[in-house]
Design an enzyme around this catalytic site. Sequence first.
Site, PDB file in Angstrom:
ATOM      1  N   ARG A  96      24.417  46.782  39.120  1.00 34.63           N
ATOM      2  CA  ARG A  96      22.912  46.489  38.651  1.00 34.63           C
ATOM      3  C   ARG A  96      22.648  45.620  37.579  1.00 34.63           C
ATOM      4  O   ARG A  96      23.807  45.291  36.748  1.00 34.63           O
ATOM      5  CB  ARG A  96      22.467  48.031  38.397  1.00 34.63           C
ATOM      6  CG  ARG A  96      22.218  49.070  39.628  1.00 34.63           C
ATOM      7  CD  ARG A  96      21.555  50.250  39.317  1.00 34.63           C
ATOM      8  NE  ARG A  96      22.236  51.093  38.318  1.00 34.63           N
ATOM      9  CZ  ARG A  96      21.761  50.898  36.911  1.00 34.63           C
ATOM     10  NH1 ARG A  96      20.837  50.151  36.574  1.00 34.63           N
ATOM     11  NH2 ARG A  96      22.447  51.649  36.026  1.00 34.63           N
ATOM     12  N   LYS A 115      18.530  52.708  43.603  1.00 32.80           N
ATOM     13  CA  LYS A 115      18.152  52.897  42.237  1.00 32.80           C
ATOM     14  C   LYS A 115      16.555  52.523  42.074  1.00 32.80           C
ATOM     15  O   LYS A 115      15.745  53.364  41.265  1.00 32.80           O
ATOM     16  CB  LYS A 115      18.798  52.317  41.137  1.00 32.80           C
ATOM     17  CG  LYS A 115      20.207  53.242  41.128  1.00 32.80           C
ATOM     18  CD  LYS A 115      20.349  54.800  41.054  1.00 32.80           C
ATOM     19  CE  LYS A 115      21.685  55.021  41.046  1.00 32.80           C
ATOM     20  NZ  LYS A 115      21.451  56.632  40.748  1.00 32.80           N
ATOM     21  N   HIS A 165      18.283  63.311  38.093  1.00 33.40           N
ATOM     22  CA  HIS A 165      19.362  62.583  38.181  1.00 33.40           C
ATOM     23  C   HIS A 165      20.492  63.667  38.272  1.00 33.40           C
ATOM     24  O   HIS A 165      21.168  63.671  37.143  1.00 33.40           O
ATOM     25  CB  HIS A 165      19.549  61.413  37.375  1.00 33.40           C
ATOM     26  CG  HIS A 165      20.782  60.655  37.593  1.00 33.40           C
ATOM     27  ND1 HIS A 165      21.443  59.899  36.610  1.00 33.40           N
ATOM     28  CD2 HIS A 165      21.327  60.416  38.926  1.00 33.40           C
ATOM     29  CE1 HIS A 165      22.513  59.286  37.205  1.00 33.40           C
ATOM     30  NE2 HIS A 165      22.408  59.446  38.572  1.00 33.40           N
ATOM     31  N   SER A 175      29.008  59.407  33.674  1.00 30.28           N
ATOM     32  CA  SER A 175      30.287  58.857  34.158  1.00 30.28           C
ATOM     33  C   SER A 175      31.586  59.510  33.593  1.00 30.28           C
ATOM     34  O   SER A 175      31.499  59.313  32.373  1.00 30.28           O
ATOM     35  CB  SER A 175      30.380  57.200  34.423  1.00 30.28           C
ATOM     36  OG  SER A 175      31.626  56.958  35.153  1.00 30.28           O
ATOM     37  N   LYS A 213      31.124  65.593  36.856  1.00 32.60           N
ATOM     38  CA  LYS A 213      30.036  65.927  37.635  1.00 32.60           C
ATOM     39  C   LYS A 213      30.094  66.095  39.278  1.00 32.60           C
ATOM     40  O   LYS A 213      30.027  67.108  39.790  1.00 32.60           O
ATOM     41  CB  LYS A 213      29.051  64.896  37.552  1.00 32.60           C
ATOM     42  CG  LYS A 213      27.616  65.538  38.321  1.00 32.60           C
ATOM     43  CD  LYS A 213      26.377  64.595  38.248  1.00 32.60           C
ATOM     44  CE  LYS A 213      26.309  63.346  38.933  1.00 32.60           C
ATOM     45  NZ  LYS A 213      25.293  62.409  38.982  1.00 32.60           N
ATOM     46  N   THR A 214      30.897  64.953  40.007  1.00 35.15           N
ATOM     47  CA  THR A 214      31.463  65.125  41.200  1.00 35.15           C
ATOM     48  C   THR A 214      32.409  65.817  41.584  1.00 35.15           C
ATOM     49  O   THR A 214      32.268  66.835  42.435  1.00 35.15           O
ATOM     50  CB  THR A 214      31.781  63.460  41.660  1.00 35.15           C
ATOM     51  OG1 THR A 214      30.866  62.764  41.353  1.00 35.15           O
ATOM     52  CG2 THR A 214      31.930  63.581  43.328  1.00 35.15           C
ATOM     53  N   ASP A 220      23.239  63.354  43.919  1.00 38.20           N
ATOM     54  CA  ASP A 220      22.729  62.518  42.821  1.00 38.20           C
ATOM     55  C   ASP A 220      21.283  62.578  42.494  1.00 38.20           C
ATOM     56  O   ASP A 220      21.057  62.315  41.245  1.00 38.20           O
ATOM     57  CB  ASP A 220      23.078  61.058  43.398  1.00 38.20           C
ATOM     58  CG  ASP A 220      23.065  59.862  42.248  1.00 38.20           C
ATOM     59  OD1 ASP A 220      23.450  60.171  41.361  1.00 38.20           O
ATOM     60  OD2 ASP A 220      22.623  58.850  42.421  1.00 38.20           O
ATOM     61  N   ARG A 233      32.584  50.927  45.855  1.00 39.11           N
ATOM     62  CA  ARG A 233      31.517  52.274  46.240  1.00 39.11           C
ATOM     63  C   ARG A 233      31.715  52.338  47.904  1.00 39.11           C
ATOM     64  O   ARG A 233      32.003  51.529  48.404  1.00 39.11           O
ATOM     65  CB  ARG A 233      30.315  51.827  45.669  1.00 39.11           C
ATOM     66  CG  ARG A 233      30.072  51.509  44.225  1.00 39.11           C
ATOM     67  CD  ARG A 233      29.607  53.102  43.844  1.00 39.11           C
ATOM     68  NE  ARG A 233      29.602  52.891  42.344  1.00 39.11           N
ATOM     69  CZ  ARG A 233      28.603  53.952  41.701  1.00 39.11           C
ATOM     70  NH1 ARG A 233      28.157  55.122  42.290  1.00 39.11           N
ATOM     71  NH2 ARG A 233      28.237  53.657  40.508  1.00 39.11           N
TER      72      ARG A 233
END
Length: 674
Positions: A183, A328, A347, A365, A369-370, A384, A449
């Site tokens: 981004r 996003k 989020h 990051s 979390k994942t 997410d 990704r």
Amino acid sequence: MSSDGVSNGLPGLNGLSRIATSANGAGKSHREVCADDSVPTVQAQNVEELHSRQMKKSAPSTPRAGLTPKAGSTPKSDDDRQREQLESISTSLASLTRESGPQVVRGDPTRNKATKQEPVKGKAANEPSARVSDITDSALKFTHVLYNLSPAELYEQALKSEKGSYITSTGALATLSGAKTGRSPKDKRVVLEESSQDDLWWGKGSPNIEMDSETFLINRERAVDYLNSLEKVFVNDQFLNWDPENRIKVRIISARAYHSLFMYNMCIRPTPEELEDFGTPDFTIYNAGQFPCNRRTHYMSSSTSVDVNLKRREMVILGTQYAGEMKKGLFSLMHYLMPKRGILSLHSGCNMGKQGDVALFFGLSGTGKTTLSTDHNRYLIGDDEHCWSDNGVSNIEGGCYAKCIDLSQKGEPDIWNAIKFGTVVENVVFDEHTREVDYADKSVTENTRAAYPIEFIPNAKIPCVGPHPKNIILLACDAFGVLPPVSKLTLAQTMYHFISGYTAVVAGTEDGVKEPTATFSACYGAAFIMMHPTKYASMLAEKMQKHGATAWLVNTGWSGGGYGVGSRMRLAYTRSIIDAIHDGSLLDAEYVDTPIFNLHVPKAVAGVPTEILQPQNSWKDKDAYNASLKKLAGLFQKNFKNFSDYEVGGDSNLTHEILAAGPIIEFPASSMGK
């Protein structure tokens, strides 16, 4: 020679033996020499007509006769439905300096039947001050609309037209996002206009950089003119939010099959019946990413510009092909629209136990979390983006956007297995012959990704909704090694740590020594929020209080010392902590408080060594522990100065309450502003 002409072993022509044409070599007539399995030939006059028979038209899964028409309405024919659909798309693509939208026709321009359709023009643009009646070349051409194509169709378009598109060994579509592989937050702009300006967060610390309405329209015109100049454009009509009462209709107009497939995966996919009544979208994205903005235009800082106009409900993308800008951008939209309805946008990851207990996972990051929200014993609601309404929780998206760097089948089996036909993998490197992806290769970017539909995850809960959360889990990877592995938070502490959004990364190298660096991201997603962080935090506390949820701060970072001295928290210990949160056993534990941060820490957790629960007990050098603890507390206090001036209802009582829940340590006033 026998009388029927079949060889009896005697020499034939030129001395060769004759071939027996029956089972016993004799006794059969010539009519039974072999079976005739031929069939009538295809009744086609040419190859094109033959190919036209290869495919048939799709039909809705529910017969139209079974649908209940709206009161007073007349059933529409297929032609009427398609014409209305194309008129809506043409109107979306309308230039503001011409009287109507472009002439659009549905279908691939390379297929003959598409050009035989009657072109459709949209209604006049609603900008009377800007109308010009002159005929232009662009008004004379057709723009071919490839509308809501299937993944298979989009594969064909990408492989045929987009350089850098390949099929990997597992069936995924590998693509390149061009020069931008992430981004561009410094190039994002939000229009400052009367309908939303008082609701949005502006100024220091805010991700919202303003632009005026006129500049937005200049960029919109540039994007629309570019899209209209193309022979074909891809149009996706899809939904956001699995909660049917708060669903948002979005239209994405793009120039690349890759972008269309990406959004097909990431948004919620409508049924054929829902598409029939889709109508006018609530929000439209114009993705002209291949075309740069005009750098001489006011507010432009580079050839990239990502612009949001909340009043017009539009987003314009110029100068970047990174697909994450669309995802996003829509998340930012939901961060504005949902709180206006009293719905909290988050989020976070979200899963649900088999008894119906829901947990939300927040983390930047590297916090895990994942990994921690992916649990084969629990259902995945989403990875997410979520909403928390009076109905419970709902996933905003229809897919997952997972990082691929260093991906392994053993470490992340669900993500590994989801990378198959229909999945888009961005900027990965693969073997030129086998097409096997090397997930460790960072030749293009570290930010590789994969985007895939959420149903590619075996334990995904479809529809992606659940009851009110029971547990709120805030994850931090503390490389300073001073936060406890788990602590129970009060409502005020929850708001403080939610606004802080803390983790630490190991950054910088000097003589082989790496120092941790604190990272703060408000609401665990500062780049996407639209309103002041305290607004979201207060909504979170209200919903927790109303529905009886408990918040936990979980440190997945270092223990027994900071980075280079201590060791990373074992994943097995963290999983034991998460299990104890899910089964409710931690609610009944006995707690003690930590110094400075005043966190409530359990004395015992099943499967976790008692000595690591209080961080100071695992440090050999107590002075070093105290110094690191005070250093981190100071960083928290310094970061929170960005949010200390927020007022609710004309007073700052809530802000003072939240500040009081943070670390308590005195620092000289001169040092706090540095």
